[in-house]
Write a protein that holds these residues in place. Structure first.
Motif, short mmCIF file in Angstrom:
data_model
loop_
_atom_site.label_atom_id
_atom_site.label_comp_id
_atom_site.label_asym_id
_atom_site.label_seq_id
_atom_site.Cartn_x
_atom_site.Cartn_y
_atom_site.Cartn_z
N PHE A 36 -29.04 -17.05 7.70
CA PHE A 36 -28.08 -17.94 8.34
C PHE A 36 -28.32 -18.00 9.85
CE2 PHE A 36 -26.22 -13.72 8.31
CZ PHE A 36 -25.68 -13.58 9.57
N VAL A 37 -27.70 -19.00 10.48
CA VAL A 37 -27.62 -19.11 11.93
C VAL A 37 -26.15 -19.17 12.28
CG1 VAL A 37 -28.23 -20.43 13.99
CG2 VAL A 37 -29.79 -20.40 12.03
N VAL B 259 -16.94 -20.72 16.80
CA VAL B 259 -17.84 -19.94 15.94
C VAL B 259 -18.18 -20.78 14.71
CG1 VAL B 259 -18.21 -17.79 14.70
CG2 VAL B 259 -16.73 -17.82 16.71
N THR B 260 -19.45 -21.15 14.59
CA THR B 260 -19.90 -21.94 13.45
C THR B 260 -21.10 -21.26 12.82
OG1 THR B 260 -21.34 -23.34 14.82
CG2 THR B 260 -19.08 -24.11 14.45
N ILE B 261 -21.26 -21.47 11.52
CA ILE B 261 -22.33 -20.77 10.79
C ILE B 261 -22.98 -21.74 9.82
CG2 ILE B 261 -20.81 -19.95 8.93
CD1 ILE B 261 -22.35 -17.22 9.18
N LYS B 262 -24.28 -21.57 9.65
CA LYS B 262 -25.06 -22.44 8.78
C LYS B 262 -25.95 -21.59 7.90
CE LYS B 262 -28.73 -25.99 9.04
NZ LYS B 262 -29.51 -26.83 9.97
N LYS B 263 -25.88 -21.84 6.60
CA LYS B 263 -26.77 -21.16 5.67
C LYS B 263 -28.18 -21.75 5.76
CE LYS B 263 -23.41 -19.71 2.16
NZ LYS B 263 -23.03 -19.77 0.73
N GLY C 84 -24.87 -29.17 9.16
CA GLY C 84 -24.93 -27.99 8.31
C GLY C 84 -24.10 -26.82 8.80
N PHE C 85 -23.59 -26.89 10.01
CA PHE C 85 -22.78 -25.80 10.56
C PHE C 85 -21.31 -25.99 10.18
CE2 PHE C 85 -26.55 -25.27 13.06
CZ PHE C 85 -26.59 -23.91 13.35
N LYS C 86 -20.67 -24.91 9.74
CA LYS C 86 -19.27 -24.95 9.36
C LYS C 86 -18.49 -23.95 10.22
CE LYS C 86 -20.28 -26.18 4.56
NZ LYS C 86 -20.11 -25.79 3.13
#
Length: 387
Positions: free
Chosen positions: A249-250, A381-385, A203-205
């Motif tokens: 988000f994370v 740097v990755t982000i997940k909704k 889930g992390f982009k």
């Protein structure tokens, strides 16, 4: 941890009579009679892998203090031991002094061997995160060790390891320790523990990759991106931000600071203005050695509103690992495995310099970087909704 070298040596010398009374060496074994002071390392340890074998007796209750904090539990796990009512039936190896219901308090499996046999621990500690195997069975998996002495702050960054004495003979042998460096620690944290191995990225982009800044907006010319490392140019600044917006988000990232380096993470930024006030907040990215600042300006703080715990950076020039969780009005910040901020901005009523933050109640916005003229670097740097 705060004693001068001279006072520390006096403290050590004052314990020796008691230690010699209750501890002895028999061949390759350390033996304690169940009484007296805890055997304590002279050296303070940060992140480490620790191996130790132990053998104890009926009715005994002992443990291992990690960075001076209780404890990895060792006890009589039989019904006859009389402590099933407080969890002894679940086995040894848990972080027993964690809060009820907290991860790690109870071991995942009962792994104790019968009395008279040796038990073997393998313990890995990175930040507050602890993973434990007892007799080659996983009993604690990347759980936070709570600070028993003050649960509002993390455990010390570095402190001694102690062998507890408590109620019955215990023997120890095969004691080894390996200190874990920053790069290895960051890898463990990124993958969510030593047992996960790249199973923690679902889930992390990525926010950016390689030399591609196409997903970012704002004054991007004030930054440079090379081989996956984003850096604010010296003497430049401004907030660059993701073109996509996020509600809950994370975000995971690594950062490296120059001396006195200053930057920030823009949370729920509207796309213009000072994110510290018009966004949900600016989450500080700051050299921990900065002097004379308000606690609400320290690294990891919600600028001007909520102060983070200090003292958990790696040395200047090394990469730090950080994870930020934004959910509703709450923010959690984990730096190098230590929970340094856990706050609810909806409850903030006092502000630094009495300057209100009208954007703190925003429910969505962009994620970004708030440069302040210093060459602070970011990577991975990755982000997940969050739904």
């Amino acid at each position: 941890l705060t004693l001068s070298p001279e006072d520390f040596q006096k403290r050590v010398d004052s314990t020796l009579a008691n230690i010699n009374k209750h501890w002895k060496a028999e061949g390759e074994e350390l033996v304690n009679d169940g009484n007296g002071k805890y055997l304590t390392t002279i050296k303070n340890y940060g992140d480490f892998e620790f191996l130790i074998d132990y053998k104890t007796v009926k009715g005994a209750d002992s443990g291992i203090y990690l960075r001076g904090v209780p404890q990895v539990q060792i006890w009589d796990t039989t019904k006859e031991g009389g402590k099933w009512n407080i969890g002894a039936d679940k086995g040894s190896g848990g972080l027993w002094n964690n809060s009820p219901g907290a991860a790690g308090k109870d071991p995942l499996v009962h792994a104790d061997k019968p009395f008279g046999e040796w038990n073997k621990f393998r313990i890995i500690m990175v930040g507050e995160r602890v993973t434990i195997w007892l007799n080659d069975k996983l009993v604690v998996d990347h759980a936070r060790l709570e600070n028993f002495y003050n649960r509002k702050i993390p455990v010390p960054k570095a402190a001694p390891i102690q062998l507890q004495t408590h109620g019955g003979e215990i023997r120890w042998k095969n004691i080894f320790i390996r200190e874990i460096g920053g790069e290895e620690a960051n890898k463990i944290l990124k993958q969510g523990g030593v047992t996960k191995k790249d199973k923690n990225d679902e889930g992390f982009k990525p926010v950016f990759t390689g030399n591609d800044m196409s997903g970012l907006a704002g004054p991007v010319d004030n930054y440079v991106l090379e081989d996956g490392v984003l850096m604010c140019k010296a003497g430049k600044g401004g907030t660059i931000y993701t073109k996509e917006e996020y509600a809950d988000f994370v975000v995971r990232l690594e950062f490296k600071l120059p001396p006195n380096g200053n930057n920030g993470l823009a949370l729920r930024y509207p796309g213009s203005g000072d994110t510290a006030y018009v966004g949900m907040c600016e989450l500080q990215v700051l050299d921990d050695n900065y002097k004379g600042i308000d606690p609400r300006q320290a690294h990891g703080s919600a600028y001007g509103m909520a102060a983070a715990a200090r003292g958990f950076h790696r040395p200047i020039g090394e990469w730090n690992y950080q994870e930020v969780t934004v959910k509703g009005s709450t923010i959690k910040v984990e730096l190098n495995g230590n929970l340094i901020l856990d706050t609810d901005l909806s409850k903030i009523t006092e502000y630094m310099s009495n300057s209100k933050h009208p954007g703190k109640d925003r429910r969505s916005g962009h994620f970004g970087f708030a440069g302040h003229n210093d060459p602070v670097q970011f990577r991975n740097v990755t982000i997940k909704k969050l739904e």
